[in-house]
Enzyme design. Structure first.
Site, PDB file in Angstrom:
ATOM      1  N   HIS A   1       0.828  -1.207   0.000  1.00 56.54           N
ATOM      2  CA  HIS A   1       0.000   0.000   0.000  1.00 56.54           C
ATOM      3  C   HIS A   1       0.872   1.270   0.000  1.00 56.54           C
ATOM      4  CE1 HIS A   1      -3.743   2.226   1.074  1.00 56.54           C
ATOM      5  NE2 HIS A   1      -2.886   3.069   1.603  1.00 56.54           N
ATOM      6  N   GLU A   2       1.769   1.348   0.949  1.00 55.63           N
ATOM      7  CA  GLU A   2       2.603   2.561   1.054  1.00 55.63           C
ATOM      8  C   GLU A   2       3.563   2.682  -0.138  1.00 55.63           C
ATOM      9  OE1 GLU A   2       1.661   4.752   3.079  1.00 55.63           O
ATOM     10  OE2 GLU A   2       0.385   3.458   4.305  1.00 55.63           O
TER      11      GLU A   2
HETATM   12 ZN    ZN Z   1      -3.195   5.170   1.831  1.00 58.29          ZN
END
Ligand code: ZN
Length: 504
Positions: free
Chosen positions: A269-270
Site C-alpha cells: 500500500h505505502e
Molecule cells: Zn493510503
C-alpha cells in the site's frame, strides 16, 4: 507589471512555500520515527514556526496581489503556472474567508473535543461526546455560510466540505457513485454470508519473527519498484508515506508477529503512494505541484499496488516461491491459490479500519449518508447511535452492541473533518477504473504473473504520476479517459472477483 516578470516572481514566491513544506515533512517523519522524547517541546515549536510561515505566505497581501494580477492572464499562462494559480487561490480562499478569532475558537474546540472523544470511546459513553459534536457541527455550519460562494451551481452546502478533501466532488457525484456500488455490493455481501464456501486463512496467522518480515518488506519493495535509493522504510504504529520531494520519499510499516499480511499489504500500500511521488515530472518536482493531486487519486495508487496487483492470483503465482524462500518451513505446503484465498477472505464486520476489500466501501457509504443528513438538518446528534446501527444492520447485517465500536469508532468527527470519509471509497474505485483502461492496452494479468511491474508503473506514470497536482482529479480522469469517476468498474471488479471466490 510585465507578465513574464510577474510569473517569475510568483514562481519564486511559491517555491519558498514549497520549501517550508518540505522542511515540515522531514520534521514530521522524524517525529514519528526516531526523534527523542526529550526534544518534543522544541520540535513542536519548530513545526509551529514553519506551519505559521506557510499560512502567512499563503494568505499574505503579496499573495493577494499575485492572484489578482495573474487572474486576467490565465489563458496566456503555461499549464503549470495556471495550476499553481489554482492551488494558491484555493489556499488563499481557505485561509482568509474565516475570521482569525473563529479559526482559533475552532482549533480550541477541536482540541477539547479530541480529548473528550478519546475518553467517551473508552467509557462507551456517547452522551459525553454529543455536546461537543453538536458544537463542532454548529461551527462548521457557520463556516459554510461564510464560504457560500464556493457552493457549486445547483448544489448543497455540504458540497463545499466534499470538495475540501477531493476537489470538484459533489453530493450528486457521490450519490451516483455510491448507488452503483450499493446495488452490487449489498446483495453480494449477503450472498457470501449465506454461502457454504468458507475460506481458511489460519495458516497465515502463525508466528513469523520481525527480522524475517523485514526481509519480506525489502523483497516486496524491490520487486514492485519502490526505489530505495530515493526511499526508506521506517516502523511506526500507524503506517504512512511522506517525503520532501521525489528524490526522498519515505514510508513506514507496522509488524505483527502473528499476522504477516499486516505489514505485507501495508508495505504494498505505502509503496503505491511512494511510487506515485517518486515518478512526478522533474519540471514540477520541487514546487507545490510536486505531490499527488488529491487524496482519492493518491489512494488509487496505493490500492492499485496493494489490491489490484497484490491480492490477485497472478501476483501469488509470481511471488509465492520467493516468499517461501524467506518464510519458515510451516509455509512450505502453501500454494498460490491458498495465499490468494486467504488474503481475500471477506466477512461483514463492525470496524471500518479492519474491513476487507469487498465490505470496506459499505462502511464509507454509511458515514457519507449520515453526514449528508447532518448537514441537511435531517438528523439530530442524539439520534446518531441508532441511525448508525440501523444502517449497519441494513447494509452489512451486523450491529454493534456498544457505541465505542459503533458511532464512536472513528476520530474524524472529533476533528471536525466532515466530508473526509467518502474519499476513502474513491481510491479503490479509481484503481478499478484505471485497471479497466490499462487492460485495453496490455494484458495486465500476464505482466503481473511475470513480475513485469515496471510496465504497469510506466503506464500509471504516463497517465497519473508525472502530472503531480497539475490537474484536478476530474480533469485528470477526463483528459486520459474521456470520463470522470465511474463506480461501475469497481462494482464489476468486486462482483467478478468475490463472486468467483465464494461461488455465488
Ligand atoms: Zn493510503
Amino acid at each position: 507589471m510585465q507578465l513574464e516578470k510577474l510569473v517569475t516572481d510568483f514562481k519564486a514566491y511559491v517555491e519558498r512555500i514549497a520549501m517550508y513544506g518540505q522542511a515540515m515533512s522531514i520534521i514530521g517523519f522524524d517525529a514519528e520515527t526516531v526523534a527523542p522524547a526529550g526534544g518534543m517541546a522544541m520540535r513542536a515549536k519548530r513545526a509551529g514556526f514553519f506551519g505559521l510561515e506557510i499560512f502567512k505566505m499563503r494568505t499574505s497581501d503579496e499573495m493577494k496581489n499575485f492572484l489578482s494580477e495573474l487572474a486576467p492572464h490565465l489563458q496566456e499562462l503555461d499549464k503549470e503556472t495556471r495550476a499553481m494559480y489554482r492551488v494558491c487561490k484555493k489556499g488563499y480562499d481557505e485561509g482568509t474567508k474565516i475570521p482569525p478569532e473563529k479559526v482559533r475558537e475552532f482549533a480550541q474546540l477541536r482540541s477539547e473535543a479530541g480529548d473528550i472523544w478519546v475518553q467517551a470511546r473508552k467509557d462507551n459513553d456517547f452522551s459525553a461526546f454529543a455536546p461537543y459534536l453538536q458544537r463542532l457541527i454548529d461551527m462548521k455550519k457557520e463556516f459554510l455560510v461564510l464560504r457560500a460562494d464556493e457552493m457549486p451551481e445547483g448544489g448543497v452546502p455540504y458540497d463545499i466540505f466534499l470538495s475540501d478533501f477531493e476537489e470538484g466532488m459533489t453530493v450528486t457525484m457521490y450519490n451516483d457513485f455510491f448507488d452503483k456500488l450499493k446495488a452490487v455490493v449489498v446483495p453480494l455481501v449477503k450472498k457470501i454470508a449465506a454461502s457454504d464456501t468458507k475460506i481458511d486463512s489460519g495458516f497465515v496467522e502463525t508466528f513469523v519473527d520481525i527480522d524475517t518480515q523485514r526481509k519480506i518488506s525489502d523483497l516486496l519493495a524491490n520487486k514492485i519498484g519502490y526505489d530505495l535509493n530515493r526511499g526508506h522504510i521506517g516502523e511506526t504504529a500507524h503506517p504512512f508515506c511522506t517525503g520532501p520531494e521525489k528524490s526522498d520519499v519515505r514510508i513506514t510499516t507496522r509488524y505483527d508477529e502473528n499476522a504477516i499480511f499486516s505489514s505485507f499489504y501495508g508495505i504494498l500500500h505505502e509503496c503505491g503512494h511512494a511510487i506515485y511521488e517518486q515518478n512526478v515530472n522533474d519540471d514540477i518536482a520541487n514546487n507545490i505541484l510536486g505531490s499527488g493531486t488529491s487524496m482519492g487519486i493518491h489512494e488509487s495508487q496505493s490500492r492499485f499496488y496493494e489490491n489490484i496487483i497484490g491480492r490477485s492470483l497472478p501476483f501469488w503465482q509470481y511471488i509465492s516461491d520467493d516468499l517461501k524462500g524467506i518464510l519458515p518451513d510451516s509455509f512450505k505446503s502453501a500454494t498460490p491459490q491458498m495465499f490468494f484465498e486467504a488474503c481475500n477472505k471477506s466477512e461483514p464486520s463492525l470496524i471500518r479500519v479492519e474491513a476487507d476489500e469487498l465490505t470496506y466501501s459499505l462502511h464509507v457509504i454509511i458515514r457519507f449518508e449520515i453526514e449528508k443528513m447532518i448537514f441537511a438538518g435531517e438528523v439530530e446528534v442524539k439520534d446518531l447511535p441508532k441511525l448508525w446501527n440501523d444502517k449497519y444492520q441494513e447494509y452489512l447485517g451486523v450491529s454493534s452492541p456498544t457505541d465505542a465500536d459503533g458511532v464512536l469508532q472513528d476520530i474524524h468527527w472529533s476533528m471536525g473533518a466532515f466530508g473526509y470519509f467518502p474519499t476513502y471509497a474513491l481510491g479503490s474505485a479509481y484503481a478499478a477504473q484505471l485497471l479497466h483502461y490499462m487492460n485495453k492496452e496490455m494484458d495486465v494479468d500476464a505482466l503481473i504473473t511475470k513480475g513485469e511491474f515496471d510496465k504497469i508503473t510506466a503506464w500509471l506514470t504516463e497517465k497519473i504520476h508525472q502530472h503531480g497536482s497539475t490537474y484536478t482529479p476530474n480533469e485528470l480522469m477526463e483528459m486520459n479517459f474521456g470520463e470522470q469517476l465511474n463506480g461501475e468498474y469497481f462494482a464489476k471488479y468486486l462482483n467478478d472477483k468475490f463472486g468467483s471466490l465464494y461461488n455465488v
